[in-house]
Write a protein that holds these residues in place. Structure first.
Motif, PDB file in Angstrom:
ATOM      1  N   ALA A   1      -0.370  -5.080   3.788  1.00 16.32           N
ATOM      2  CA  ALA A   1       0.039  -4.466   5.050  1.00 16.32           C
ATOM      3  C   ALA A   1      -0.582  -3.075   5.151  1.00 16.32           C
ATOM      4  O   ALA A   1      -0.631  -2.342   4.157  1.00 16.32           O
ATOM      5  N   LYS A   2      -1.031  -2.751   6.331  1.00  9.69           N
ATOM      6  CA  LYS A   2      -1.604  -1.434   6.574  1.00  9.69           C
ATOM      7  C   LYS A   2      -0.762  -0.723   7.609  1.00  9.69           C
ATOM      8  O   LYS A   2      -0.594  -1.192   8.726  1.00  9.69           O
ATOM      9  N   ILE A   3      -0.194   0.400   7.197  1.00 10.02           N
ATOM     10  CA  ILE A   3       0.647   1.210   8.085  1.00 10.02           C
ATOM     11  C   ILE A   3      -0.103   2.506   8.357  1.00 10.02           C
ATOM     12  O   ILE A   3      -0.165   3.386   7.500  1.00 10.02           O
ATOM     13  N   GLY A   4      -0.676   2.586   9.526  1.00  6.49           N
ATOM     14  CA  GLY A   4      -1.526   3.734   9.819  1.00  6.49           C
ATOM     15  C   GLY A   4      -2.753   3.699   8.929  1.00  6.49           C
ATOM     16  O   GLY A   4      -3.535   2.745   8.940  1.00  6.49           O
ATOM     17  N   ASP A   5      -2.945   4.710   8.107  1.00  8.57           N
ATOM     18  CA  ASP A   5      -4.061   4.761   7.165  1.00  8.57           C
ATOM     19  C   ASP A   5      -3.609   4.493   5.730  1.00  8.57           C
ATOM     20  O   ASP A   5      -4.359   4.724   4.792  1.00  8.57           O
ATOM     21  N   GLN A   6      -2.377   3.998   5.531  1.00  9.41           N
ATOM     22  CA  GLN A   6      -1.854   3.713   4.196  1.00  9.41           C
ATOM     23  C   GLN A   6      -1.785   2.216   3.947  1.00  9.41           C
ATOM     24  O   GLN A   6      -1.453   1.439   4.849  1.00  9.41           O
ATOM     25  N   GLN A   7      -2.107   1.823   2.719  1.00  8.98           N
ATOM     26  CA  GLN A   7      -2.183   0.421   2.353  1.00  8.98           C
ATOM     27  C   GLN A   7      -1.007   0.029   1.456  1.00  8.98           C
ATOM     28  O   GLN A   7      -0.640   0.751   0.527  1.00  8.98           O
ATOM     29  N   LEU A   8      -0.404  -1.131   1.737  1.00  5.38           N
ATOM     30  CA  LEU A   8       0.661  -1.705   0.923  1.00  5.38           C
ATOM     31  C   LEU A   8       0.221  -3.065   0.414  1.00  5.38           C
ATOM     32  O   LEU A   8      -0.335  -3.866   1.177  1.00  5.38           O
ATOM     33  N   ASN A   9       0.459  -3.349  -0.849  1.00  3.95           N
ATOM     34  CA  ASN A   9       0.107  -4.636  -1.435  1.00  3.95           C
ATOM     35  C   ASN A   9       1.295  -5.172  -2.231  1.00  3.95           C
ATOM     36  O   ASN A   9       1.882  -4.458  -3.045  1.00  3.95           O
ATOM     37  N   SER A  10       1.638  -6.436  -1.989  1.00  2.00           N
ATOM     38  CA  SER A  10       2.757  -7.065  -2.687  1.00  2.00           C
ATOM     39  C   SER A  10       2.326  -8.447  -3.157  1.00  2.00           C
ATOM     40  O   SER A  10       1.606  -9.160  -2.451  1.00  2.00           O
ATOM     41  N   SER A  11       2.761  -8.815  -4.368  1.00  6.64           N
ATOM     42  CA  SER A  11       2.368 -10.095  -4.937  1.00  6.64           C
ATOM     43  C   SER A  11       3.482 -10.604  -5.843  1.00  6.64           C
ATOM     44  O   SER A  11       4.260  -9.831  -6.401  1.00  6.64           O
ATOM     45  N   ASN A  12       3.555 -11.944  -5.977  1.00  3.10           N
ATOM     46  CA  ASN A  12       4.536 -12.543  -6.889  1.00  3.10           C
ATOM     47  C   ASN A  12       3.890 -13.015  -8.179  1.00  3.10           C
ATOM     48  O   ASN A  12       4.372 -13.925  -8.844  1.00  3.10           O
ATOM     49  N   GLY A  13       2.754 -12.409  -8.529  1.00  5.44           N
ATOM     50  CA  GLY A  13       2.088 -12.747  -9.779  1.00  5.44           C
ATOM     51  C   GLY A  13       2.980 -12.498 -10.984  1.00  5.44           C
ATOM     52  O   GLY A  13       3.764 -11.539 -11.009  1.00  5.44           O
ATOM     53  N   LEU A  14       2.879 -13.349 -11.985  1.00  6.18           N
ATOM     54  CA  LEU A  14       3.791 -13.285 -13.122  1.00  6.18           C
ATOM     55  C   LEU A  14       3.604 -12.016 -13.939  1.00  6.18           C
ATOM     56  O   LEU A  14       4.573 -11.389 -14.366  1.00  6.18           O
TER      57      LEU A  14
END
Length: 313
Positions: free
Chosen positions: A117-130
């Motif tokens: 997800a990109k909120i303005g110029d900031q990046q968010l990353n989410s994962s369910n990797g073990l």
């Protein structure tokens, strides 16, 4: 059964296909929630029989082999409703899991699901990797910015905006769940509870009843309600345990700062919970906002109003 144990040239087979076509015409279908029927989706909750009905419909459409889009739509609806309701029986759970297991829409993959997800110029990353997965991430921003979301697969998640506002000014106009706090004073002459104003002036030893009013359009499961108590008040009943009020059974946990209520089931409509306290201190106190949250679906959250209390001898 008619499709499975008869041939396409059989009259029973043709009749079953016609019935399936009629059922499909009555369905509601959209890209987000998938395919469902008004008789099922309008109910306040899923139950064992409805989950099994969906499973039988899925099997019938798959056996007919006419339209894989119908089976994919049923799979999507099962997944979307899973975000709000749990499968509470073994037979219902088995029926729902069988749909997901047989679905061609869900591809078996060893790659972890990831969302960006990109909120303005900031990046968010989410994962369910073990090993390297990160399910939650936080960023700070001082302004409202456009949000863009991308994912490598069909996943469910959410973005929550936490912000500070003046107490008692929570905006719940668009919230499907509403929570309101009201104070009542006991009038001995009238032998009745009288509602108090927003900034009541109370006397030491006065009996006060705190009423929490909940309004919800749908049934909610696994709900926690926390009500912070002002320092001026002491509960009349400080014991924790099972309680029952207004169609609701819940467990009450009383603490020094307030009380927490845990409900397995909150019925739709308007409900009221109340408890009594006694004025024990002098001065001006803030009776903070109560908070309600559905633990099964944390996106369902509501806050009540806060009340300033002034006590005098």
């Amino acid at each position: 059964m008619s499709l499975k144990y008869s041939t396409p040239d059989n009259q029973i087979y043709k009749k079953a296909l016609a019935q399936l076509s009629n059922i499909q015409q009555r369905a509601i279908n959209d890209e987000r929630n998938g395919m469902r029927w008004k008789e099922i989706s309008d109910d306040d909750d899923l139950n064992r029989s409805k989950e099994e009905t969906i499973a039988m419909l899925y099997e019938a459409f798959t056996e007919a082999g006419q339209n894989t889009r119908v089976a994919d739509g049923l799979t999507k609806w099962i997944l979307s409703t899973r975000q709000d309701y749990s499968w509470r029986t073994t037979t219902g759970t088995a029926a729902a899991i069988n749909i997901l297991k047989e679905s061609a829409m869900l591809k078996t993959s060893f790659a972890a699901d990831s969302v960006s997800a990109k909120i303005g110029d900031q990046q968010l990353n989410s994962s369910n990797g073990l090993l390297a997965g990160q399910r939650n991430q936080f960023v700070g921003t001082n302004k409202i910015a456009p949000v863009t979301i991308s994912a490598n697969n069909t996943v469910s998640g959410g973005i929550t905006w936490n912000y500070f506002s003046a107490e008692g000014q929570a905006d719940d106009t668009k919230n499907p769940v509403k929570l309101k706090k009201t104070l009542f004073s006991y009038d001995k002459q009238k032998n009745a509870w009288i509602p108090l104003s927003d900034k009541p002036i109370l006397k030491l030893g006065e009996r006060i009843k705190i009423v929490l009013t909940i309004e919800t359009a749908v049934n909610l499961r696994f709900v926690q309600l926390e009500d912070k108590r002002a320092g001026v008040f002491e509960p009349v009943d400080a014991s924790s345990g099972q309680q029952y009020q207004d169609r609701m059974q819940y467990y009450r946990s009383v603490r020094d700062t307030g009380q927490q209520l845990f409900m397995d089931f909150l019925p739709s409509g308007r409900s009221e919970l109340s408890y009594e306290v006694t004025v024990t201190q002098e001065g001006a106190f803030k009776n903070g906002a109560a908070m309600l949250q559905c633990l099964y679906n944390p996106g369902v959250t509501a806050y009540s109003n806060a009340i300033t209390v002034i006590s005098k001898p």
